[in-house]
Write an enzyme that holds these catalytic residues in place. Structure first.
Site, PDB file in Angstrom:
ATOM      1  N   HIS A 105      10.420   7.622   4.763  1.00 23.22           N
ATOM      2  CA  HIS A 105       9.691   7.092   3.617  1.00 23.22           C
ATOM      3  C   HIS A 105       8.173   7.056   3.811  1.00 23.22           C
ATOM      4  O   HIS A 105       7.433   7.058   2.838  1.00 23.22           O
ATOM      5  CB  HIS A 105      10.213   5.701   3.207  1.00 23.22           C
ATOM      6  CG  HIS A 105       9.789   4.575   4.082  1.00 23.22           C
ATOM      7  ND1 HIS A 105      10.475   4.210   5.216  1.00 23.22           N
ATOM      8  CD2 HIS A 105       8.729   3.730   4.003  1.00 23.22           C
ATOM      9  CE1 HIS A 105       9.867   3.189   5.782  1.00 23.22           C
ATOM     10  NE2 HIS A 105       8.798   2.874   5.072  1.00 23.22           N
ATOM     11  N   ASP A 106       7.690   7.031   5.038  1.00 22.73           N
ATOM     12  CA  ASP A 106       6.239   6.994   5.255  1.00 22.73           C
ATOM     13  C   ASP A 106       5.673   8.323   5.751  1.00 22.73           C
ATOM     14  O   ASP A 106       4.487   8.397   6.098  1.00 22.73           O
ATOM     15  CB  ASP A 106       5.878   5.886   6.259  1.00 22.73           C
ATOM     16  CG  ASP A 106       5.901   4.497   5.615  1.00 22.73           C
ATOM     17  OD1 ASP A 106       5.559   4.383   4.423  1.00 22.73           O
ATOM     18  OD2 ASP A 106       6.258   3.522   6.309  1.00 22.73           O
ATOM     19  N   HIS A 118       9.600   0.494  12.988  1.00 30.14           N
ATOM     20  CA  HIS A 118       9.622   0.125  11.562  1.00 30.14           C
ATOM     21  C   HIS A 118      10.678   0.948  10.810  1.00 30.14           C
ATOM     22  O   HIS A 118      11.450   0.412  10.011  1.00 30.14           O
ATOM     23  CB  HIS A 118       8.237   0.334  10.944  1.00 30.14           C
ATOM     24  CG  HIS A 118       8.216   0.279   9.449  1.00 30.14           C
ATOM     25  ND1 HIS A 118       8.605  -0.840   8.736  1.00 30.14           N
ATOM     26  CD2 HIS A 118       7.897   1.222   8.508  1.00 30.14           C
ATOM     27  CE1 HIS A 118       8.514  -0.588   7.437  1.00 30.14           C
ATOM     28  NE2 HIS A 118       8.093   0.649   7.271  1.00 30.14           N
ATOM     29  N   GLU A 173       2.909   9.772   3.413  1.00 35.65           N
ATOM     30  CA  GLU A 173       1.723   8.908   3.372  1.00 35.65           C
ATOM     31  C   GLU A 173       0.930   8.957   4.682  1.00 35.65           C
ATOM     32  O   GLU A 173      -0.286   8.903   4.675  1.00 35.65           O
ATOM     33  CB  GLU A 173       2.161   7.466   3.073  1.00 35.65           C
ATOM     34  CG  GLU A 173       1.030   6.572   2.619  1.00 35.65           C
ATOM     35  CD  GLU A 173       1.558   5.345   1.876  1.00 35.65           C
ATOM     36  OE1 GLU A 173       2.130   5.512   0.777  1.00 35.65           O
ATOM     37  OE2 GLU A 173       1.416   4.232   2.392  1.00 35.65           O
ATOM     38  N   ASP A 174       1.634   9.051   5.799  1.00 35.54           N
ATOM     39  CA  ASP A 174       0.984   8.819   7.092  1.00 35.54           C
ATOM     40  C   ASP A 174       0.941   9.997   8.058  1.00 35.54           C
ATOM     41  O   ASP A 174       0.305   9.880   9.106  1.00 35.54           O
ATOM     42  CB  ASP A 174       1.703   7.671   7.828  1.00 35.54           C
ATOM     43  CG  ASP A 174       1.624   6.354   7.072  1.00 35.54           C
ATOM     44  OD1 ASP A 174       0.680   6.179   6.279  1.00 35.54           O
ATOM     45  OD2 ASP A 174       2.499   5.504   7.277  1.00 35.54           O
ATOM     46  N   ASP A 196      12.008  -1.706   2.734  1.00 34.32           N
ATOM     47  CA  ASP A 196      10.699  -1.570   3.380  1.00 34.32           C
ATOM     48  C   ASP A 196       9.960  -2.908   3.332  1.00 34.32           C
ATOM     49  O   ASP A 196       9.427  -3.397   4.342  1.00 34.32           O
ATOM     50  CB  ASP A 196       9.909  -0.477   2.646  1.00 34.32           C
ATOM     51  CG  ASP A 196       8.557  -0.188   3.281  1.00 34.32           C
ATOM     52  OD1 ASP A 196       8.463  -0.189   4.518  1.00 34.32           O
ATOM     53  OD2 ASP A 196       7.601   0.057   2.530  1.00 34.32           O
TER      54      ASP A 196
HETATM   55 NI    NI Z   1       7.224   1.465   5.422  1.00 35.37          NI
END
Ligand code: NI
Length: 182
Positions: free
Chosen positions: A65-66, A35, A69-70, A126
């Site tokens: 970018h993630d 991704h 968050e992750d 995204d």
């Molecule tokens: Ni993403």
């Protein structure tokens, strides 16, 4: 730093962080880094059509970018390794989980909009890469919701990057076609 070196250093950091969690692309067994690489190629391509576009900055954002968050990555860690501007960009691209689910997208978009256009571009990229044929187990309402969210992103970030806006618009049309075909 040469752009290839930036890419390689950043994707290694991101791949390591996401693989710590064994994160895969939802609905598949594919490692999450696929991704991130898909978002990065959207940014590499968009750069060729945009004036005043800082590729080095945008590419780091695309790959990271993630991470907030992750993964276990923290704002300070990203700021130390990639600079505070990158950390702020990633932070804006991260949903605030303290908010009700229905408010998270608009809150993130509001924070993105205050930052440089490269951050907007990563949000567009995204969603472009995420707007694939919807999974079969999604019901009609969920598919429609996902489409409406993409329209919201496109309208909210108007003027951020023409090339990516056109690509997202095309993806939304494709997505509607998937919905209609089922
Ligand atoms: Ni993403």
């Amino acid at each position: 730093m040469e752009i290839q070196t930036t890419y390689q250093k950043t994707i290694l950091f991101a791949a390591f962080k996401h693989s710590e969690k064994n994160q895969t692309i939802p609905g598949t067994n594919l490692p999450y880094v696929v991704h991130l690489s898909n978002v990065a190629i959207e940014i590499m391509t968009a750069y060729q059509y945009a004036a005043d576009f800082e590729l080095d900055f945008a590419l780091k954002l695309a790959l990271l970018h993630d991470t907030l968050e992750d993964t276990s990555a923290t704002f300070d860690e990203i700021a130390t390794v990639f600079g505070v501007d990158v950390a702020h960009g990633v932070s804006a691209l991260t949903k605030n989980e303290a908010l009700p689910k229905s408010e998270r997208m608009l809150d993130s978009l509001n924070r993105i909009k205050k930052l440089p256009r490269e951050v907007w571009a990563v949000k567009l990229a995204d969603r472009i890469t995420n707007l694939q044929e919807p999974p079969n187990h999604w019901d009609a309402q969920k598919k429609e919701q996902y489409k409406q969210e993409a329209i919201q992103i496109l309208q909210f970030l108007k003027g951020g990057n023409n090339y990516l806006e056109e690509r997202l618009n095309g993806k939304i049309i494709d997505y509607q076609n998937y919905i209609d075909a089922n």
